[in-house]
Design a protein around this motif. Structure first.
Motif, PDB file in Angstrom:
ATOM      1  N   PHE A  12     -15.634  96.397 -49.420  1.00  0.00           N
ATOM      2  CA  PHE A  12     -16.479  97.377 -48.749  1.00  0.00           C
ATOM      3  C   PHE A  12     -15.664  98.627 -48.498  1.00  0.00           C
ATOM      4  CE2 PHE A  12     -17.956  99.146 -44.573  1.00  0.00           C
ATOM      5  CZ  PHE A  12     -19.149  99.683 -45.041  1.00  0.00           C
ATOM      6  N   ILE A  26     -20.706  98.370 -50.920  1.00  0.00           N
ATOM      7  CA  ILE A  26     -20.214  97.002 -50.992  1.00  0.00           C
ATOM      8  C   ILE A  26     -20.150  96.629 -52.467  1.00  0.00           C
ATOM      9  CG2 ILE A  26     -20.604  94.598 -50.335  1.00  0.00           C
ATOM     10  CD1 ILE A  26     -22.385  95.651 -48.056  1.00  0.00           C
ATOM     11  N   THR A  35     -24.728 101.674 -49.158  1.00  0.00           N
ATOM     12  CA  THR A  35     -25.076 101.565 -47.742  1.00  0.00           C
ATOM     13  C   THR A  35     -25.198 102.952 -47.116  1.00  0.00           C
ATOM     14  OG1 THR A  35     -22.758 101.431 -47.015  1.00  0.00           O
ATOM     15  CG2 THR A  35     -23.861  99.364 -47.567  1.00  0.00           C
ATOM     16  N   GLY A 217     -18.004  90.282 -43.557  1.00  0.00           N
ATOM     17  CA  GLY A 217     -18.937  91.214 -42.957  1.00  0.00           C
ATOM     18  C   GLY A 217     -19.434  90.621 -41.656  1.00  0.00           C
ATOM     19  N   PRO A 248     -18.758  95.654 -43.441  1.00  0.00           N
ATOM     20  CA  PRO A 248     -20.169  96.017 -43.272  1.00  0.00           C
ATOM     21  C   PRO A 248     -20.793  95.394 -42.029  1.00  0.00           C
ATOM     22  CG  PRO A 248     -19.849  94.633 -45.236  1.00  0.00           C
ATOM     23  CD  PRO A 248     -18.502  94.917 -44.679  1.00  0.00           C
ATOM     24  N   ASP A 269     -25.068  99.319 -41.205  1.00  0.00           N
ATOM     25  CA  ASP A 269     -24.972  99.521 -42.656  1.00  0.00           C
ATOM     26  C   ASP A 269     -26.048  98.809 -43.464  1.00  0.00           C
ATOM     27  OD1 ASP A 269     -22.358 100.913 -42.516  1.00  0.00           O
ATOM     28  OD2 ASP A 269     -21.621  98.952 -41.860  1.00  0.00           O
TER      29      ASP A 269
END
Length: 381
Positions: A12, A26, A35, A217, A248, A269
């Protein structure tokens, strides 16, 4: 976060920031997810009313699949034997699967919650099943999803603090077990889920536990479950910043366009919601001027498009009068066209926000977004 061998495969990167809003990418073996991203929901290995190619044409980089529904029908083992969820549903882009925990709590019949997991009866046929961190990870492995969610518990709001606290700590113990059961799977990502209701200190305790475990994430769970937008935004004023900056952040189950704009403004995101497709099937269209109900008689003689600035097939090729007619007649094409339009609008909204953040112009975008909505739908002819 501990170093992982697969970081070259899944990663990311934040590309630009404007205030707390940020745009990035990502990277996964099956493609890049831009994102902020909106994920259409493919509950039973399909986005209702849409071909996979059509979903991609709207601009979606990733879909969401529901572990609970797929494990009950047709079964995760069967999908695995048939080549995995991507091949099964003809979608070659990334897929995120939820853990099944939320559906167990909201849809299943008689259920028993213990430290080990949840025993429940299927809403389909009453058959008995068990979901735990370990079985959720196994089901998601069989499905072959690119982004896997930890198994957690999500109490509906409002709830008393003691209930939220106990639930959050149980979810953090389950997060560690999910991490252990997930193991080392190069090319796949595991997301932890922050809980804690609307309580800032409980959210921080949850975030600290998740950071200590280490995930690819982090999701913000336990919102959009009855607390209202003002309370949700109040929580988002602090919750995203409690999570790692270099990973993220995914707000689960959100939402309406103004919910999404507010969430992105606060550092989120990724989002998902059934609203675009569900609304499309009931004659509701989301546009830059707000929501339009195609069932209303005012559209019966209107030759104009739903939105003259929209390039989706519903707006490019059909009139409001036609959309009204097929909706009132119960024709299948009504839900298909309006779902396509709604998903197109949502993806267009995400793209506009990505561009605004990259240009350092998110405030101007936000002002324009609310000004257009305040104008309301076009005048009746």
């Amino acid at each position: 976060m501990p170093a992982r061998d697969d970081m070259a495969l899944t990663d990311f990167q934040v590309l630009a920031r404007d205030g707390r809003a940020r745009t990035g990418a990502i990277t996964t073996p099956r493609g890049t997810i831009r994102t902020p991203a909106f994920m259409p929901v493919g509950t039973a290995a399909t986005v209702k009313g849409m071909m996979p190619e059509s979903v991609r044409d709207t601009g979606a980089d990733i879909l969401l699949g529901n572990t609970y529904h797929l494990m009950l029908r047709p079964g995760a083992e069967r999908i695995d034997r048939l080549g995995g969820l991507h091949r099964f549903m003809n979608w070659d882009r990334p897929i995120l699967t939820d853990s099944g925990g939320f559906q167990v709590m909201s849809l299943a019949g008689l259920r028993k919650l213990t430290e080990a997991g949840v025993t429940f009866k299927s809403h389909i046929d009453g058959s008995k099943h068990v979901l735990s961190p370990e079985t959720s990870m196994e089901n998601q492995r069989l499905l072959g999803s690119d982004i896997v969610m930890c198994f957690d518990e999500c109490p509906a709001l409002p709830a008393d603090r003691a209930r939220i606290e106990d639930s959050m700590r149980l979810s953090m113990r389950w997060a560690q077990r999910s991490r252990d059961a997930f193991g080392d799977r190069p090319g796949h990502m595991l997301f932890g889920i922050q809980q804690g209701g609307l309580e800032q200190d409980l959210r921080e305790e949850s975030a600290e536990a998740l950071r200590a475990i280490g995930f690819d994430g982090y999701a913000i769970g336990g919102l959009a479950v009855g607390e209202g937008q003002e309370a949700m935004f109040g929580c988002l004023d602090f919750a995203p910043d409690q999570l790692p900056q270099d990973r993220p952040r995914y707000l689960m189950g959100v939402g309406k366009p103004d919910d999404i704009v507010g969430a992105v403004k606060r550092g989120v995101d990724m989002m998902d919601c059934v609203l675009p497709s569900r609304s499309g099937r009931t004659g509701q269209a989301w546009t830059r001027r707000g929501q339009v109900n195609l069932k209303n008689a005012r559209h019966a003689d209107d030759p104009r498009p739903l939105d003259e600035d929209c390039t989706c097939p519903a707006c490019r090729n059909y009139s409001r009068a036609y959309l009204h007619h097929v909706q009132r007649a119960g024709e299948m094409i009504a839900g298909m066209l309006l779902t396509w339009h709604n998903l197109h609008y949502y993806q267009q909204l995400m793209n506009e926000m990505r561009e605004a953040i990259a240009a350092g112009a998110f405030a101007a975008f936000e002002n324009r977004f609310f000004a257009e909505r305040a104008e309301g739908d076009i005048e009746r002819r």
